[in-house]
Design an enzyme around this catalytic site. Structure first.
Site, PDB file in Angstrom:
ATOM      1  CE  LYS A  42      -3.081  -2.298   3.239  1.00 30.33           C
ATOM      2  NZ  LYS A  42      -3.512  -2.304   4.648  1.00 30.33           N
ATOM      3  N   GLY A  43       2.111   1.097   0.438  1.00 27.23           N
ATOM      4  CA  GLY A  43       2.938   2.259   0.742  1.00 27.23           C
ATOM      5  C   GLY A  43       3.149   3.234  -0.396  1.00 27.23           C
ATOM      6  CD  GLU A  98       7.949  -0.795  -3.063  1.00 30.01           C
ATOM      7  OE1 GLU A  98       6.921  -0.139  -2.775  1.00 30.01           O
ATOM      8  OE2 GLU A  98       8.090  -1.996  -2.784  1.00 30.01           O
ATOM      9  CG  ASP A  99       6.884   2.075   0.019  1.00 29.62           C
ATOM     10  OD1 ASP A  99       7.599   1.182  -0.498  1.00 29.62           O
ATOM     11  OD2 ASP A  99       6.120   1.853   0.972  1.00 29.62           O
ATOM     12  CE  LYS A 130      14.929   2.264   5.460  1.00 27.60           C
ATOM     13  NZ  LYS A 130      14.511   1.428   6.580  1.00 27.60           N
ATOM     14  CG  PHE A 151      11.195   1.747  10.594  1.00 25.04           C
ATOM     15  CD1 PHE A 151      11.264   0.564   9.853  1.00 25.04           C
ATOM     16  CD2 PHE A 151       9.953   2.315  10.831  1.00 25.04           C
ATOM     17  CE1 PHE A 151      10.109  -0.035   9.375  1.00 25.04           C
ATOM     18  CE2 PHE A 151       8.791   1.720  10.356  1.00 25.04           C
ATOM     19  CZ  PHE A 151       8.869   0.545   9.624  1.00 25.04           C
ATOM     20  CB  VAL A 152      11.463   6.708   7.172  1.00 26.54           C
ATOM     21  CG1 VAL A 152      12.830   7.284   7.487  1.00 26.54           C
ATOM     22  CG2 VAL A 152      11.540   5.804   5.939  1.00 26.54           C
ATOM     23  CG  ASP A 158       2.754   0.541   7.368  1.00 27.23           C
ATOM     24  OD1 ASP A 158       3.582   0.315   6.460  1.00 27.23           O
ATOM     25  OD2 ASP A 158       2.233  -0.354   8.047  1.00 27.23           O
ATOM     26  NE  ARG A 164      -0.514   1.966   5.123  1.00 25.08           N
ATOM     27  CZ  ARG A 164       0.437   1.122   4.752  1.00 25.08           C
ATOM     28  NH1 ARG A 164       1.455   1.548   4.041  1.00 25.08           N
ATOM     29  NH2 ARG A 164       0.372  -0.157   5.076  1.00 25.08           N
TER      30      ARG A 164
END
Ligand code: IMP
Ligand code: MG
Length: 183
Positions: A42-43, A98-99, A130, A151-152, A158, A164
């Protein structure tokens, strides 16, 4: 929204300016033919909607659901398609949207899977990368921002389905260890 666990890494205006640049670059790189944007749920849906509107050409939009099963800190490499595409890719220029690329396991798998559907071309656009975390090789053609191993959350990303809808991308302090023990 004030949350003591969040520290802004990329403010909304910076994200939006970079996406406009990416949209212009991608449009220039695909002067002809159909271009399918494949949003990885979903990102990536926030990035996809802004990127598509920043493009100066027609695009098709399609969605794919993926889940990566893993124990502990990293993915096991088992990738499952939870929602497949609606539109055939045969002969089309295809851009996976992609996120974030982290271990590379998801996109390494997805590139092999979609290549079998005989697209004319297949590339990846990611908002975040990353590179320090990579376990599988992935060739990424368009990167919004390279970020450190933190971690973001926000702008689609999310933590347990939360955060989100933040406009900014924020570092979630102390998230890594919690993620490491999540099933
Ligand atoms: P990988 O490249 O296969 O390890 O997985 C990429 C996926 O992991 C992304 O699509 C995200 O859903 C998730 N992910 C990786 N790093 C982060 C992060 O920092 N915040 C939120 N989700 C992340
Ligand atoms: Mg994702």
């Amino acid at each position: 929204m004030t949350d003591p666990n969040l520290r802004v890494l990329l403010a909304s205006n910076k994200i939006q300016a970079r996406i406009r640049e990416m949209g212009e670059q991608i449009s220039a790189d695909y002067p002809d033919g159909n271009l399918h944007l494949i949003c990885i749920l979903k990102g990536a849906c926030f990035f996809l909607t802004d990127l598509a509107r920043a493009m100066k050409r027609d695009v098709f939009v399609d969605f794919m659901g993926i889940s990566t099963y893993g124990k502990g800190k990293t993915s096991s490499g088992e990738v499952k398609v939870t929602k497949d595409l609606d539109i055939s890719l045969e002969g089309a220029n295809v851009l996976i949207v992609e996120d974030i690329v982290d271990s590379g396991i998801t996109l390494n798998y997805l590139m092999q899977l979609l290549q079998q559907r005989k697209p004319k071309s297949l590339r990846i656009a990611t908002l975040l990368d990353k590179p320090e975390r990579r376990q599988r090789p992935v060739e990424v053609s368009y990167v919004g921002f390279r970020i450190p191993d933190k971690f973001v959350v926000g702008y689609g990303l999310d933590f347990g389905e939360k955060y989100r809808n933040l406009d900014d991308i924020c570092i979630l302090e102390e998230a890594r260890e919690t993620v490491a023990t999540a099933p």
